[in-house]
Design an enzyme around this catalytic site. Structure first.
Site, PDB file in Angstrom:
ATOM      1  N   THR A 169       0.872  -1.177   0.000  1.00 29.02           N
ATOM      2  CA  THR A 169       0.000   0.000   0.000  1.00 29.02           C
ATOM      3  C   THR A 169       0.907   1.225   0.000  1.00 29.02           C
ATOM      4  O   THR A 169       2.122   1.111   0.181  1.00 29.02           O
ATOM      5  CB  THR A 169      -0.885   0.046   1.264  1.00 29.02           C
ATOM      6  N   ALA A 218       3.358  -1.086   4.911  1.00 26.41           N
ATOM      7  CA  ALA A 218       2.672   0.091   5.452  1.00 26.41           C
ATOM      8  C   ALA A 218       3.682   1.236   5.480  1.00 26.41           C
ATOM      9  O   ALA A 218       4.752   1.112   6.097  1.00 26.41           O
ATOM     10  CB  ALA A 218       2.152  -0.209   6.856  1.00 26.41           C
ATOM     11  N   ILE A 250       7.721  -2.268   7.106  1.00 28.85           N
ATOM     12  CA  ILE A 250       7.753  -0.801   7.178  1.00 28.85           C
ATOM     13  C   ILE A 250       8.279  -0.251   5.852  1.00 28.85           C
ATOM     14  O   ILE A 250       9.403  -0.556   5.442  1.00 28.85           O
ATOM     15  CB  ILE A 250       8.663  -0.319   8.342  1.00 28.85           C
ATOM     16  N   LYS A 251       7.430   0.563   5.204  1.00 30.03           N
ATOM     17  CA  LYS A 251       7.797   1.105   3.893  1.00 30.03           C
ATOM     18  C   LYS A 251       8.392   2.498   4.091  1.00 30.03           C
ATOM     19  O   LYS A 251       7.754   3.379   4.678  1.00 30.03           O
ATOM     20  CB  LYS A 251       6.551   1.138   3.001  1.00 30.03           C
ATOM     21  N   VAL A 252       9.609   2.671   3.598  1.00 32.71           N
ATOM     22  CA  VAL A 252      10.379   3.889   3.870  1.00 32.71           C
ATOM     23  C   VAL A 252      10.916   4.457   2.557  1.00 32.71           C
ATOM     24  O   VAL A 252      11.458   3.706   1.741  1.00 32.71           O
ATOM     25  CB  VAL A 252      11.577   3.539   4.805  1.00 32.71           C
TER      26      VAL A 252
END
Ligand code: G3P
Length: 218
Positions: free
Chosen positions: A27, A60, A86-88
């Site tokens: 997402t 996310a 964890i999307k960074v």
């Protein structure tokens, strides 16, 4: 190759999960906004719901652009569910955050990658996934699939564990091209995944089989 679905739409996520081939979900804030998911509590609940539907990793994305903010947000997201990744973004603070999360054993997806250099730093920092956006490169007359191949070759040469997650997939042919280029994961809209099934000879052949069966048994 793993198949992720690139959406925050629960109906489409359920449909892909029901197919039995889904390995995860990606997402981003734009995809969440498209579904009208707003407010921290609703966003958190939406991530939890997605994790309950699918078995694999669910990316996310953090909203902060500073290291401290990314750490705080990322740790809170990871605490929601073991499937959360964890999307960074691949900016200076993001690379520091990926290294921090990696050292803590938390899964990361380094996003908004448009060059081999960015992918190299993401792997050095220990990212679980790196997300080159191939459709957006194609949009500016740059070969997105060629970047996937370049990163795959580079990671193989040095033995990096980071998985190449081809993102910004616009159509079914992109999926085939990414498979040929050696992508570890493709994240695609449901329509592009279902497009893999389409062939007129399959439809014609099935129609004939059923007609022949019905001639004698119908
Ligand atoms: O996963 C990132 C991807 O969703 C971006 O896709 O179509 O907005 O370029 P797009």
């Amino acid at each position: 190759m793993k198949f992720f679905i690139d959406t925050a739409n629960l109906e489409q996520i359920r449909e892909a999960q029901d197919l039995g081939i889904l390995d995860g979900v990606t997402t981003n804030p734009s995809l969440m906004a498209k579904e009208g998911i707003k407010g921290d509590e609703n966003i958190i609940n939406h991530y939890k719901t997605i994790c309950e539907i699918v078995d694999g990793d669910v990316s996310a994305e953090v909203i902060s652009t500073d290291f401290e903010g990314m750490i705080k947000e990322g740790e809170a997201l990871a605490a929601l569910h073991p499937q959360i990744t964890i999307k960074v973004p691949v900016i200076k603070e993001g690379i520091k955050a990926i290294k921090y999360f990696s050292d803590k054993g938390l899964k990361t997806n380094c996003t908004l990658v448009f060059s081999a250099g960015q992918a190299l730093l993401a792997a050095k920092a220990g990212a679980t996934y790196v997300s080159p956006f191939i459709g957006r490169l194609d949009d500016i007359s740059t070969d997105g699939v060629a970047l996937i191949k370049q990163i795959v070759d580079m990671y193989n040469y040095y033995g990096y564990d980071t998985q190449v997650l081809a993102a910004s997939i616009r159509h079914t042919l992109h999926i085939i091209q990414c498979a040929e280029a050696g992508a570890d994961v493709v994240t695609a809209p449901l329509s592009a995944i279902l497009g893999l099934l389409k062939h007129p000879l399959t439809d014609i052949g099935l129609e004939k089989f059923l007609a022949d069966y019905n001639k004698l048994n119908g």
